[in-house]
Design an enzyme around this catalytic site. Sequence first.
Site, PDB file in Angstrom:
ATOM      1  N   GLY A   1      -8.535  -0.219  -5.160  1.00  0.00           N
ATOM      2  CA  GLY A   1      -7.777  -1.338  -4.597  1.00  0.00           C
ATOM      3  C   GLY A   1      -8.048  -2.587  -5.432  1.00  0.00           C
ATOM      4  O   GLY A   1      -9.183  -2.846  -5.822  1.00  0.00           O
TER       5      GLY A   1
ATOM      6  N   ASP B   1      -3.460   0.201  -4.806  1.00  0.00           N
ATOM      7  CA  ASP B   1      -3.124  -0.645  -3.652  1.00  0.00           C
ATOM      8  C   ASP B   1      -3.787  -1.999  -3.830  1.00  0.00           C
ATOM      9  O   ASP B   1      -4.571  -2.197  -4.752  1.00  0.00           O
ATOM     10  CB  ASP B   1      -3.624   0.034  -2.362  1.00  0.00           C
TER      11      ASP B   1
ATOM     12  N   GLU C   1      -5.675  14.651  -8.300  1.00  0.00           N
ATOM     13  CA  GLU C   1      -5.925  14.246  -9.691  1.00  0.00           C
ATOM     14  C   GLU C   1      -6.642  15.360 -10.447  1.00  0.00           C
ATOM     15  O   GLU C   1      -6.316  15.679 -11.580  1.00  0.00           O
ATOM     16  CB  GLU C   1      -6.808  12.997  -9.736  1.00  0.00           C
TER      17      GLU C   1
ATOM     18  N   GLU D   1     -16.868   5.193  -5.172  1.00  0.00           N
ATOM     19  CA  GLU D   1     -17.753   6.130  -5.881  1.00  0.00           C
ATOM     20  C   GLU D   1     -18.392   5.597  -7.167  1.00  0.00           C
ATOM     21  O   GLU D   1     -19.501   6.019  -7.525  1.00  0.00           O
ATOM     22  CB  GLU D   1     -16.995   7.424  -6.258  1.00  0.00           C
TER      23      GLU D   1
ATOM     24  N   VAL E   1     -11.104  -0.287   1.809  1.00  0.00           N
ATOM     25  CA  VAL E   1     -10.825  -1.700   2.069  1.00  0.00           C
ATOM     26  C   VAL E   1      -9.320  -1.887   2.265  1.00  0.00           C
ATOM     27  O   VAL E   1      -8.532  -1.697   1.332  1.00  0.00           O
ATOM     28  CB  VAL E   1     -11.348  -2.578   0.902  1.00  0.00           C
TER      29      VAL E   1
HETATM   30  N1  SAH Z   1      -9.325   8.257   3.512  1.00  0.00           N
HETATM   31  C1  SAH Z   1      -8.219   8.149   2.587  1.00  0.00           C
HETATM   32  C2  SAH Z   1      -8.468   8.888   1.314  1.00  0.00           C
HETATM   33  C3  SAH Z   1      -9.800   8.856   0.632  1.00  0.00           C
HETATM   34  S1  SAH Z   1     -10.589   7.423   0.367  1.00  0.00           S
HETATM   35  C4  SAH Z   1      -6.963   8.627   3.255  1.00  0.00           C
HETATM   36  O1  SAH Z   1      -6.670   8.141   4.293  1.00  0.00           O
HETATM   37  O2  SAH Z   1      -6.271   9.463   2.702  1.00  0.00           O
HETATM   38  C5  SAH Z   1      -9.795   6.680  -0.936  1.00  0.00           C
HETATM   39  C6  SAH Z   1     -10.220   6.981  -2.344  1.00  0.00           C
HETATM   40  O3  SAH Z   1      -9.508   6.116  -3.229  1.00  0.00           O
HETATM   41  C7  SAH Z   1     -11.669   6.760  -2.618  1.00  0.00           C
HETATM   42  O4  SAH Z   1     -12.119   7.782  -3.439  1.00  0.00           O
HETATM   43  C8  SAH Z   1     -11.718   5.390  -3.319  1.00  0.00           C
HETATM   44  O5  SAH Z   1     -12.565   5.406  -4.443  1.00  0.00           O
HETATM   45  C9  SAH Z   1     -10.302   5.085  -3.764  1.00  0.00           C
HETATM   46  N2  SAH Z   1      -9.701   3.828  -3.285  1.00  0.00           N
HETATM   47  C10 SAH Z   1      -8.411   3.469  -3.536  1.00  0.00           C
HETATM   48  N3  SAH Z   1      -8.108   2.307  -2.932  1.00  0.00           N
HETATM   49  C11 SAH Z   1      -9.203   1.902  -2.263  1.00  0.00           C
HETATM   50  C12 SAH Z   1      -9.487   0.792  -1.398  1.00  0.00           C
HETATM   51  N4  SAH Z   1      -8.557  -0.136  -1.116  1.00  0.00           N
HETATM   52  N5  SAH Z   1     -10.729   0.702  -0.878  1.00  0.00           N
HETATM   53  C13 SAH Z   1     -11.661   1.647  -1.140  1.00  0.00           C
HETATM   54  N6  SAH Z   1     -11.433   2.722  -1.921  1.00  0.00           N
HETATM   55  C14 SAH Z   1     -10.229   2.870  -2.474  1.00  0.00           C
END
Ligand code: SAH
Length: 253
Positions: free
Chosen positions: A80, A219, A14, A196, A174
């Site tokens: 999410g 999502d 982004e 965040e 989540v």
């Molecule tokens: N670990 C992830 C990517 C980073 S975390 C991966 O496997 O690629 C996801 C990022 O998107 C975070 O910055 C959060 O703010 C946001 N986000 C989008 N959907 C989310 C969800 N279901 N739960 C928590 N954060 C989510």
Amino acid sequence: MKRILGIMGAMAEEIDEVKTMLVDVKSVEVGGRAFYSGTINGIECVVVFSKWGKVAASITASILIGRFAITELLFVGTAGALAEGLKIGDIVVGQRLVQHDLDARPMIPRFELPLLNRVYVNSDVRLTGLAVRAVSKLLDRGVVQVMGEKNAKEFSIVAPALVLGDIASGDQFVNSAAKRNSILSELPDIQCVEMEGAAVAQACYEFDLPFAVIRVISDTADHNARIDFIRFVREVANAYAKAIVNEMTLLLD
Ligand code: SAH
């Protein structure tokens, strides 16, 4: 006082897209983060990838405030969906932010920010109003113009909704009905969950700085979350981030 808009994004993709709009760009590295300064539509901006989670985001916000002397902060990212009816591609503009994993009981009531005597932090009314106007303008033009016909079709995004509401943040991605429902049972009014926003909100609250948070639903915070999420960021979220920042900077004077 000279206006400097800080723009934080939760995904590198982004921020890469937003960076392409900067004119006279200079970059500086501080604390392992690359900060890009320049102007967008004539507004001085500092653009940075927040990194993931509440601690990373609050470090990044503090550097923007202390070192780059920003006067307002805009956060753009994905989230999410928690609220019933929210769909992938819808946009939530944060009204109040809360940390869903903060729990210092029995000393302090659940979710309350230690020593600040509050559970929620309110976003800035003026900046949030501008965010709503910016997103409305964007959505009025139609999704195809923002992300292209192929992506709109692939993610079944037809006429995205704009919701002004509360956002919860915590240090977890989540991606199960159990996690999702446990947050909703404690905080039933939450629209969406991310990692965040509430941390940035606390930093801005403590430094008395106006902020707004804009989250695109990537999502549904259940078992499909990871697969949907990665594709969504690459194909769609970066286009949204760029279009949102463009509209927002056009509205600031
Ligand atoms: N670990 C992830 C990517 C980073 S975390 C991966 O496997 O690629 C996801 C990022 O998107 C975070 O910055 C959060 O703010 C946001 N986000 C989008 N959907 C989310 C969800 N279901 N739960 C928590 N954060 C989510």
